[in-house]
Design an enzyme around this catalytic site. Structure first.
Site, PDB file in Angstrom:
ATOM      1  N   LYS A  77      -7.459 -80.869  20.459  1.00  0.00           N
ATOM      2  CA  LYS A  77      -6.628 -80.635  19.272  1.00  0.00           C
ATOM      3  C   LYS A  77      -5.564 -81.725  19.177  1.00  0.00           C
ATOM      4  CE  LYS A  77      -3.952 -76.845  17.134  1.00  0.00           C
ATOM      5  NZ  LYS A  77      -3.460 -75.468  17.344  1.00  0.00           N
ATOM      6  N   SER A 152      -4.463 -72.265  13.659  1.00  0.00           N
ATOM      7  CA  SER A 152      -4.327 -73.672  13.349  1.00  0.00           C
ATOM      8  C   SER A 152      -5.338 -74.575  14.050  1.00  0.00           C
ATOM      9  CB  SER A 152      -2.917 -74.131  13.683  1.00  0.00           C
ATOM     10  OG  SER A 152      -2.697 -74.050  15.093  1.00  0.00           O
ATOM     11  N   SER A 176      -3.814 -68.989  17.155  1.00  0.00           N
ATOM     12  CA  SER A 176      -4.465 -70.211  16.675  1.00  0.00           C
ATOM     13  C   SER A 176      -5.738 -70.637  17.374  1.00  0.00           C
ATOM     14  CB  SER A 176      -3.484 -71.373  16.727  1.00  0.00           C
ATOM     15  OG  SER A 176      -2.701 -71.353  15.567  1.00  0.00           O
TER      16      SER A 176
END
Ligand code: GLN
Length: 469
Positions: A77, A152, A176
């Protein structure tokens, strides 16, 4: 080489070590998949094709390939620092940030021989539940391009679901990892707070942030977690894992919290989770209804604590110390314009909310009250774990929603209603796919006491073996 996608992380590493196939071949398989479908999905902010190929060649030519992930590509990420490789956190304000150091989790991946394939798309500074808040455009759900992948860590979940990478790292503050894993039909682990180092991770809410893993299977999520977890001297909140003892499924006590099965939950998801409970019962587990009475306060508490910490954590991006700098006639204008242009809507909203919640005269009314309520949420779980070993809930109240559907921030916040409470309590949570409804994946969330990841994996493995339609 199409069989590559079906191999577990361990099998990939063993195959590369035994020279059944090369790391370059594995990498090229994934790069090809990215080439073919990335235009539709936008799962990555940056793909490091050249760097990754160089590293794969090195692994292939080196004699010792003993790392647990030697030669295996992993997606990371984009809020996790990678030395010399751009790290944007999904924001324009640090669009050109090239970290000088690796996050501890990245060092651990590299020490294990992994190849960083690229940095995945995400909501700006991890604020969001759909990846629509990314400054680099939304990611789309591989199961339906009109829908969000969740967020996210939507880029990481979509990348694993689309076969762009065998596994990925994400971060989970309020949900997330678990929520996008559920939306994309992959496995997502949010570890116990402290199980994984946060060093080098761009902070959202320091008291809640945790790096975790996304994989096609529970086995892969566990394998990757074993590589990244452990105490780190650069993160004072990290601790050595003391895994709780495994409980045999025969004596397993499963709690279904009644507060998670009320208004707002899609009826079909509710029925699916009941089926999951019956399935576990069929294997010999004891299922009982429990109560987590402070569940309803979770979202409100989270949206005081997160903005409060955000207002402090994002203060450094001011155009002088860090981040995008605009031209201005004086210092005040420089701050205003740099932050005004660099940050997107959601970070601005939270900075303003958090500054207000912490301002003099309001701290007691908002922040302190939220902190106390957080303790009550934790105590709910402590009481529950005196009676049951694991709590079973839906991961999300609905399946993946349409891009653009949730315009009001409050309705977006509600998508984390089932993931936030366990996070507030610092507990581990695992989302496991339990089939589809209307062609869209459904996730079951397993929550356990602190450091009970092994137990969650064992139960998760049982669920994923079952065909859920
Ligand atoms: N959706 C939640 C938020 O917007 C959770 C985000 C996260 O876990 N990083 O804050």
């Amino acid at each position: 080489m199409s069989g590559i996608t079906d191999l577990s992380l361990e099998k990939l590493a063993v195959g590369i070590r035994k020279r059944e196939f090369s790391s370059v071949e594995v990498l090229q398989h994934y790069l090809k998949a990215i080439d073919e479908k990335e235009d539709d999905l936008n799962a990555f902010i940056t793909v490091f094709a050249k760097e990754a190929l160089g590293r794969a060649k090195n692994v292939d030519s080196s004699k010792s390939k003993n790392g647990k992930l030697a030669g295996v590509p992993i997606a990371v990420k984009d809020n996790i620092s990678t030395r010399g490789l751009r790290t944007t956190a999904g924001s324009k304000i640090i669009e050109e940030y090239i970290p000088q150091y690796d996050a501890t989790v990245v060092s651990k991946l590299l020490n294990g021989g992994a190849i960083i394939l690229g940095k995945t798309n995400m909501d700006e500074f991890a604020m969001g539940s759909s990846t629509e808040n990314s400054a680099y455009g939304p990611t789309r759900n591989p199961h339906d391009l009109e829908r969000v992948p969740g967020g996210s860590s939507g880029g990481s979940a979509a990348a694993v679901a689309a076969g762009f990478a065998p596994a990925a790292l994400g971060t989970d503050t309020g949900g997330s990892i678990k929520q996008p894993a559920a939306f994309c039909g992959v496995v997502g682990l949010r570890p116990t707070y402290g199980a994984v180092s946060r060093y080098g991770v761009i902070a959202l809410t320091s008291s809640l942030d945790q790096v975790g893993t996304l994989g096609r299977t529970v086995t892969d999520a566990r394998y990757l977690f074993d590589v990244i977890s452990g105490k780190d001297r650069y993160d004072a909140t990290s601790v050595e894992r003391t895994p709780t003892k495994l409980v045999g499924i025969k004596n397993l006590r499963v709690g279904l919290p009644k507060e998670y099965f009320g208004k707002g939950l899609d009826k079909k998801i509710s029925l699916r989770i009941e089926k999951v409970a019956e399935f576990l019962e069929g294997l010999g587990a004891q299922v009982e209804e429990i109560s987590l009475p402070h569940t309803q306060y979770g979202i409100a508490v989270y949206y005081i604590i997160t903005p409060s910490e955000v207002s402090a954590n994002l203060a450094r991006f001011d155009g002088i110390r860090y981040g995008y700098q605009t031209r201005a006639k004086d210092i005040e204008e420089l701050y205003l314009k740099s932050r005004g242009t660099g940050f997107g809507e959601e970070p601005k909203r939270r900075i303003i909310l958090g500054t207000f919640a912490l301002s003099s005269g309001y701290t007691d009314q908002f922040y302190l009250k939220a902190a106390k309520m957080r303790t009550l949420v934790s105590q709910d779980f402590e009481k529950a774990f005196a009676k049951v070993d694991v709590v079973l809930t839906p991961t999300t109240p609905t399946t993946a929603f349409k891009i653009g559907e949730k315009k009001d921030p409050l309705s977006m916040y509600l998508s984390d209603i089932f993931t936030i409470p366990a996070n507030l309590a610092g507990l581990p949570g695992l989302s496991v796919p339990v089939g589809e409804i209307g062609g869209l994946p459904v996730g079951a969330q397993l929550i356990g006491p602190k450091f009970s990841e092994e137990l969650l994996f064992s139960v998760g493995e049982l669920l994923e073996k079952e065909k859920w339609s």
